[in-house]
Scaffold this motif. Structure first.
Motif, mmCIF file in Angstrom:
data_model
loop_
_atom_site.group_PDB
_atom_site.id
_atom_site.type_symbol
_atom_site.label_atom_id
_atom_site.label_comp_id
_atom_site.label_asym_id
_atom_site.label_seq_id
_atom_site.Cartn_x
_atom_site.Cartn_y
_atom_site.Cartn_z
ATOM 1 N N GLU A 129 2.661 6.324 -1.999
ATOM 2 C CA GLU A 129 2.111 6.315 -0.645
ATOM 3 C C GLU A 129 1.166 5.137 -0.436
ATOM 4 O O GLU A 129 0.028 5.308 0.015
ATOM 5 C CB GLU A 129 1.396 7.637 -0.379
ATOM 6 C CG GLU A 129 2.321 8.796 -0.107
ATOM 7 C CD GLU A 129 3.079 8.624 1.202
ATOM 8 O OE1 GLU A 129 2.453 8.667 2.281
ATOM 9 O OE2 GLU A 129 4.314 8.448 1.140
ATOM 10 N N VAL A 130 1.634 3.958 -0.771
ATOM 11 C CA VAL A 130 0.857 2.755 -0.521
ATOM 12 C C VAL A 130 1.822 1.610 -0.279
ATOM 13 O O VAL A 130 2.964 1.612 -0.779
ATOM 14 C CB VAL A 130 -0.082 2.427 -1.710
ATOM 15 C CG1 VAL A 130 0.707 2.002 -2.930
ATOM 16 C CG2 VAL A 130 -1.111 1.365 -1.339
ATOM 17 N N CYS A 131 1.374 0.651 0.514
ATOM 18 C CA CYS A 131 2.195 -0.508 0.859
ATOM 19 C C CYS A 131 1.374 -1.753 0.593
ATOM 20 O O CYS A 131 0.412 -2.036 1.317
ATOM 21 C CB CYS A 131 2.604 -0.414 2.325
ATOM 22 S SG CYS A 131 3.433 -1.873 2.968
ATOM 23 N N VAL A 132 1.709 -2.473 -0.449
ATOM 24 C CA VAL A 132 1.014 -3.711 -0.797
ATOM 25 C C VAL A 132 1.755 -4.856 -0.116
ATOM 26 O O VAL A 132 2.851 -5.227 -0.532
ATOM 27 C CB VAL A 132 0.962 -3.915 -2.324
ATOM 28 C CG1 VAL A 132 0.216 -5.200 -2.656
ATOM 29 C CG2 VAL A 132 0.294 -2.724 -3.005
ATOM 30 N N GLY A 133 1.175 -5.404 0.937
ATOM 31 C CA GLY A 133 1.840 -6.444 1.699
ATOM 32 C C GLY A 133 2.042 -7.722 0.904
ATOM 33 O O GLY A 133 1.166 -8.141 0.144
ATOM 34 N N THR A 134 3.203 -8.334 1.064
ATOM 35 C CA THR A 134 3.515 -9.596 0.398
ATOM 36 C C THR A 134 4.469 -10.392 1.271
ATOM 37 O O THR A 134 5.449 -9.830 1.788
ATOM 38 C CB THR A 134 4.131 -9.367 -0.994
ATOM 39 O OG1 THR A 134 4.628 -10.600 -1.510
ATOM 40 C CG2 THR A 134 5.261 -8.359 -0.949
ATOM 41 N N CYS A 135 4.181 -11.657 1.463
ATOM 42 C CA CYS A 135 5.021 -12.496 2.326
ATOM 43 C C CYS A 135 6.303 -12.924 1.632
ATOM 44 O O CYS A 135 7.327 -13.126 2.269
ATOM 45 C CB CYS A 135 4.235 -13.731 2.772
ATOM 46 S SG CYS A 135 2.836 -13.355 3.848
ATOM 47 N N GLY A 166 6.956 -5.568 10.806
ATOM 48 C CA GLY A 166 7.810 -6.617 10.270
ATOM 49 C C GLY A 166 7.107 -7.924 9.974
ATOM 50 O O GLY A 166 7.761 -8.921 9.677
ATOM 51 N N ARG A 167 5.759 -7.948 10.049
ATOM 52 C CA ARG A 167 5.041 -9.190 9.768
ATOM 53 C C ARG A 167 5.103 -9.567 8.289
ATOM 54 O O ARG A 167 4.891 -10.717 7.922
ATOM 55 C CB ARG A 167 3.583 -9.058 10.203
ATOM 56 C CG ARG A 167 3.387 -9.016 11.721
ATOM 57 C CD ARG A 167 1.923 -9.125 12.071
ATOM 58 N NE ARG A 167 1.167 -7.983 11.584
ATOM 59 C CZ ARG A 167 0.922 -6.895 12.298
ATOM 60 N NH1 ARG A 167 1.385 -6.806 13.530
ATOM 61 N NH2 ARG A 167 0.223 -5.897 11.793
#
Length: 334
Positions: A129-135, A166-167
């Motif tokens: 239950e976590v979302c680690v953002g990465t480009c 969607g960024r």
């Protein structure tokens, strides 16, 4: 009410032999919905003592994570007949309470240790239950290895695709070993905030993720929406199929493909991830990852069939290999 879930409950409400792990904040197990549930709490001994958490947590962060952990845990393990009807109430639950706030959520080492702890507890399914953002879809190598090790151990890892419109893409959902889950609303339309990216194709689907009521930390009920809701929904219908070991790459690839396709079949309207604003009720072929060995086998079978067919035609004189003409058995002379 989630489409198709009552028909599924008529078949089974889970199996105690199947262990489902939840990596989230702590959960208030005193809530009435957990009475009779088989849940093991795993303390994150790699994190500082909770009494020292104030020095790296903003005010109310821990309380918010307690609310979130209680909410998601009740979606999975809430007992039937209680205030919250969980999706897999008879499965054995494991809660790894490693997500306390922004700093712990963004720490790849913390998440890697949490995944390892869930695997060591014998989990068959892990809900992250976590979302680690990465480009670029890349994260710390320790976290990548933890996900790969879980996959090699035959564990199904499920994670929401993220709520960033969607960024960016999110880890672990973007990892090919993970079943990524987007969210759609009650009308079957993908939420605008639900991440969509080509990186999710081949190992993902969209599930109900709006206006789901579950437990609150004060003993009451609360309603939320997002991919943190759709992830547990997808995971909640999958674990009863994963009590058997699966330790080969081909088996693990088949398991992810089978999970997505069976989930879609049970729900009747789930599809592989769709761009925001598009309907999830239209027919859409499931685009689940093919393992390279499967591709090689299919190519070999295709070429083998061509050899057999061409050989048969040459034998009966129905194909001229030089001119490509049907000559009724007689070859053209040069």
């Amino acid at each position: 009410d989630i489409p198709g879930i009552r028909q599924l409950w008529q078949r089974t409400t889970g199996d105690p032999a199947v262990r489902v792990a939840l990596i989230d904040g702590p959960a208030d197990l005193s809530h009435p919905c957990f009475a009779g549930a088989d849940i093991t709490m795993v303390e994150p001994d790699w994190l500082p003592e909770l009494r020292d958490a104030d020095r790296f947590l903003a005010p109310d962060q821990y309380a918010n994570r307690l609310e979130h952990g209680t909410y998601v845990a009740s979606m999975l393990f809430g007992q039937h007949g209680s205030p919250v009807t969980g999706l897999a109430p008879q499965c054995s639950g494991i809660i790894v309470a490693a997500l306390w706030g922004a700093l712990t959520d963004a720490d790849p080492v913390n998440l890697a240790r949490a995944i390892e702890a869930a695997v060591n507890e014998g989990a068959h399914v892990i809900v992250v239950e976590v979302c680690v953002g990465t480009c670029r879809g890349e994260v710390d190598g320790l976290l990548t290895r933890a996900v790969s090790e879980a996959d090699r151990a035959g564990v199904l890892v499920v994670a929401g695709s993220g709520n960033d419109e969607g960024r960016c893409v999110c880890f672990p959902a973007v990892a090919p070993e993970v079943l990524a889950v987007g969210a759609y609303n009650d009308d079957g339309v993908t939420y605008k905030f639900s991440n969509w990216d080509p990186a999710y194709e081949g190992h993902g689907l969209v599930a109900p993720g709006g206006d789901i009521q579950a437990a609150a930390r004060d003993g009451g009920l609360v309603t939320h929406k997002g991919t943190s809701c759709s992830g547990p929904v997808a995971a909640g219908v999958a674990p009863r199929r994963f009590a058997r070991p699966c330790c080969t790459p081909l088996c693990r690839a088949r398991r992810r493909r089978h999970t997505a396709s069976r989930t879609a079949a049970w729900q009747g309207s789930w599809t592989s991830p769709a761009p925001p604003g598009t309907s999830s009720h239209r027919p859409h072929p499931s685009r689940i990852m093919w393992h390279p060995l499967q591709v090689m086998c299919r190519v070999w079978l295709f070429l083998r069939c061509r050899v057999v067919v061409v050989g048969w035609c040459m034998r009966w004189g129905r194909w001229d290999m030089t001119l490509g003409l049907r000559r009724g058995g007689n070859r053209l002379s040069s």
